[in-house]
Design an enzyme around this catalytic site. Structure first.
Site, PDB file in Angstrom:
ATOM      1  N   GLY A  46       0.838  -1.192   0.000  1.00 48.66           N
ATOM      2  CA  GLY A  46       0.000   0.000   0.000  1.00 48.66           C
ATOM      3  C   GLY A  46       0.874   1.242   0.000  1.00 48.66           C
ATOM      4  O   GLY A  46       2.013   1.209   0.471  1.00 48.66           O
ATOM      5  N   GLN A  51       3.108   9.842   1.289  1.00 52.76           N
ATOM      6  CA  GLN A  51       4.411   9.172   1.296  1.00 52.76           C
ATOM      7  C   GLN A  51       5.277   9.548   0.093  1.00 52.76           C
ATOM      8  O   GLN A  51       6.480   9.312   0.102  1.00 52.76           O
ATOM      9  CB  GLN A  51       4.211   7.648   1.336  1.00 52.76           C
ATOM     10  CG  GLN A  51       3.586   7.177   2.635  1.00 52.76           C
ATOM     11  CD  GLN A  51       3.404   5.678   2.637  1.00 52.76           C
ATOM     12  OE1 GLN A  51       2.403   5.169   2.150  1.00 52.76           O
ATOM     13  NE2 GLN A  51       4.389   4.961   3.157  1.00 52.76           N
ATOM     14  N   CYS A 114       5.860  -0.253   7.233  1.00 59.68           N
ATOM     15  CA  CYS A 114       5.525   0.930   6.447  1.00 59.68           C
ATOM     16  C   CYS A 114       6.748   1.343   5.643  1.00 59.68           C
ATOM     17  O   CYS A 114       7.855   1.379   6.183  1.00 59.68           O
ATOM     18  CB  CYS A 114       5.103   2.055   7.391  1.00 59.68           C
ATOM     19  SG  CYS A 114       4.664   3.568   6.527  1.00 59.68           S
ATOM     20  N   LEU A 115       6.542   1.669   4.373  1.00 54.43           N
ATOM     21  CA  LEU A 115       7.666   2.084   3.532  1.00 54.43           C
ATOM     22  C   LEU A 115       8.286   3.388   4.033  1.00 54.43           C
ATOM     23  O   LEU A 115       9.431   3.681   3.727  1.00 54.43           O
ATOM     24  CB  LEU A 115       7.211   2.251   2.075  1.00 54.43           C
ATOM     25  CG  LEU A 115       6.720   0.961   1.401  1.00 54.43           C
ATOM     26  CD1 LEU A 115       6.162   1.269   0.016  1.00 54.43           C
ATOM     27  CD2 LEU A 115       7.826  -0.074   1.324  1.00 54.43           C
ATOM     28  N   HIS A 156      -4.457   1.488   7.514  1.00 57.11           N
ATOM     29  CA  HIS A 156      -3.083   2.006   7.633  1.00 57.11           C
ATOM     30  C   HIS A 156      -2.862   3.157   6.638  1.00 57.11           C
ATOM     31  O   HIS A 156      -2.343   4.217   7.006  1.00 57.11           O
ATOM     32  CB  HIS A 156      -2.101   0.852   7.378  1.00 57.11           C
ATOM     33  CG  HIS A 156      -0.653   1.249   7.341  1.00 57.11           C
ATOM     34  ND1 HIS A 156       0.276   0.756   8.238  1.00 57.11           N
ATOM     35  CD2 HIS A 156       0.033   2.066   6.500  1.00 57.11           C
ATOM     36  CE1 HIS A 156       1.462   1.278   7.948  1.00 57.11           C
ATOM     37  NE2 HIS A 156       1.350   2.061   6.898  1.00 57.11           N
ATOM     38  N   GLU A 157      -3.283   2.937   5.378  1.00 58.77           N
ATOM     39  CA  GLU A 157      -3.073   3.974   4.356  1.00 58.77           C
ATOM     40  C   GLU A 157      -3.938   5.202   4.627  1.00 58.77           C
ATOM     41  O   GLU A 157      -3.515   6.335   4.389  1.00 58.77           O
ATOM     42  CB  GLU A 157      -3.366   3.424   2.952  1.00 58.77           C
ATOM     43  CG  GLU A 157      -2.508   2.232   2.525  1.00 58.77           C
ATOM     44  CD  GLU A 157      -1.030   2.408   2.775  1.00 58.77           C
ATOM     45  OE1 GLU A 157      -0.531   3.552   2.684  1.00 58.77           O
ATOM     46  OE2 GLU A 157      -0.361   1.411   3.089  1.00 58.77           O
ATOM     47  N   HIS A 160      -2.320   7.536   6.959  1.00 58.51           N
ATOM     48  CA  HIS A 160      -1.346   8.422   6.299  1.00 58.51           C
ATOM     49  C   HIS A 160      -2.017   9.707   5.825  1.00 58.51           C
ATOM     50  O   HIS A 160      -1.464  10.794   5.959  1.00 58.51           O
ATOM     51  CB  HIS A 160      -0.709   7.729   5.083  1.00 58.51           C
ATOM     52  CG  HIS A 160       0.422   6.807   5.422  1.00 58.51           C
ATOM     53  ND1 HIS A 160       1.577   7.231   6.019  1.00 58.51           N
ATOM     54  CD2 HIS A 160       0.572   5.468   5.221  1.00 58.51           C
ATOM     55  CE1 HIS A 160       2.399   6.201   6.180  1.00 58.51           C
ATOM     56  NE2 HIS A 160       1.812   5.111   5.711  1.00 58.51           N
TER      57      HIS A 160
HETATM   58 NI    NI Z   1       2.639   3.189   5.649  1.00 52.62          NI
END
Ligand code: NI
Length: 192
Positions: A46, A51, A114-115, A156-157, A160
Site C-alpha cells: 500500500g 508518502q 511501512c515504507l 493504515h493507508e 497516512h
Molecule cells: Ni505506511
C-alpha cells in the site's frame, strides 16, 4: 511510469493532513500509475500520496500480487510486469480516492510495516472488517467490503492521509522510545 521518492519519518509531509480531491481529473491517472510502480518497486502492499510528498486524498493498494526475481529464469506470465528487477504477477491494484469508512466490525491486530518507517514493524489494533466508500480513478463512487489484511492495509493507508503513522498508534511510552530510536538511526545514517 516513474518511480517516485518515498518520504520517510520524520519528514513533515507525513504528519500533514491530505486534502480531498474535488474533481478526479485525467492527471490523476499518471499519479496513480506512478504510485503503483513505486509501491511494487519498493516493494509494499500500500502507498498513500503523503508518502510521495503529495497532500491529496489518494492511495493505492495491492495485497495479492506475487513477486519473483528476474534472475530466477521463470517465463514471464501473461500480464506480468518487470518492476525494479522483479517480475510482478497476479496484480490486483486498487486505486482509492477520497476514502471514508462507513462501517466497522470486530478487532484485529497484525504485524504492520511501512515504507516510510522501513526499520520497524509492530502489531496495531484495527477494525477486522470494514466497508469503504471511495471514488475510483474515473471518479465513480464505489463501495468495497474488506476484512483482515486488506481491511488493515486500507486503515493504515487512510491514517497516512490524516498525517498519522502506525507508530503513532502505539502506547505513548512505546511510541516515544520507538521514535527516539528511529531518530538516532536516521542521524547515524546521515553522518555516514
Ligand atoms: Ni505506511
Amino acid at each position: 511510469m516513474a518511480r517516485l521518492k518515498i518520504y520517510t519519518f520524520p519528514d513533515g509531509v507525513l504528519a500533514q493532513k491530505a486534502k480531498p480531491i474535488s474533481h478526479v481529473e485525467k492527471t490523476y491517472h499518471k499519479l496513480a500509475d506512478d504510485m503503483l510502480e513505486t509501491m511494487y518497486g519498493a516493494p509494499g502492499i500500500g502507498l498513500a500520496a503523503n508518502q510521495v510528498g503529495i497532500l491529496e486524498r489518494i492511495l493505492v493498494i495491492d495485497t495479492e500480487y506475487d513477486m519473483t526475481d528476474v534472475e530466477s529464469g521463470e517465463l514471464h506470465a501473461e500480464g506480468s510486469e518487470v518492476v525494479g528487477g522483479k517480475i510482478i504477477t497476479n496484480r490486483k491494484p486498487i486505486i482509492v480516492i477520497n476514502p471514508e469508512i462507513i462501517h466497522r466490525e470486530g478487532k484485529t491486530a497484525i504485524e504492520e510495516g511501512c515504507l516510510s518507517v522501513p526499520e520497524f514493524t509492530s502489531e496495531v489494533e484495527r477494525s477486522q472488517k470494514i466497508k469503504l466508500q471511495y471514488q475510483d480513478i474515473d471518479g465513480l463512487t464505489k463501495i468495497l467490503s474488506a476484512e483482515d489484511l486488506l481491511a488493515v492495509c486500507i486503515q493504515h493507508e487512510m491514517d497516512h492521509l490524516e498525517g498519522r503513522l502506525f507508530i503513532d498508534r502505539l502506547s505513548p511510552l512505546k511510541k516515544d522510545s520507538v521514535k527516539k530510536k528511529l531518530l538516532v538511526a536516521r542521524r547515524e545514517k546521515e553522518e555516514e
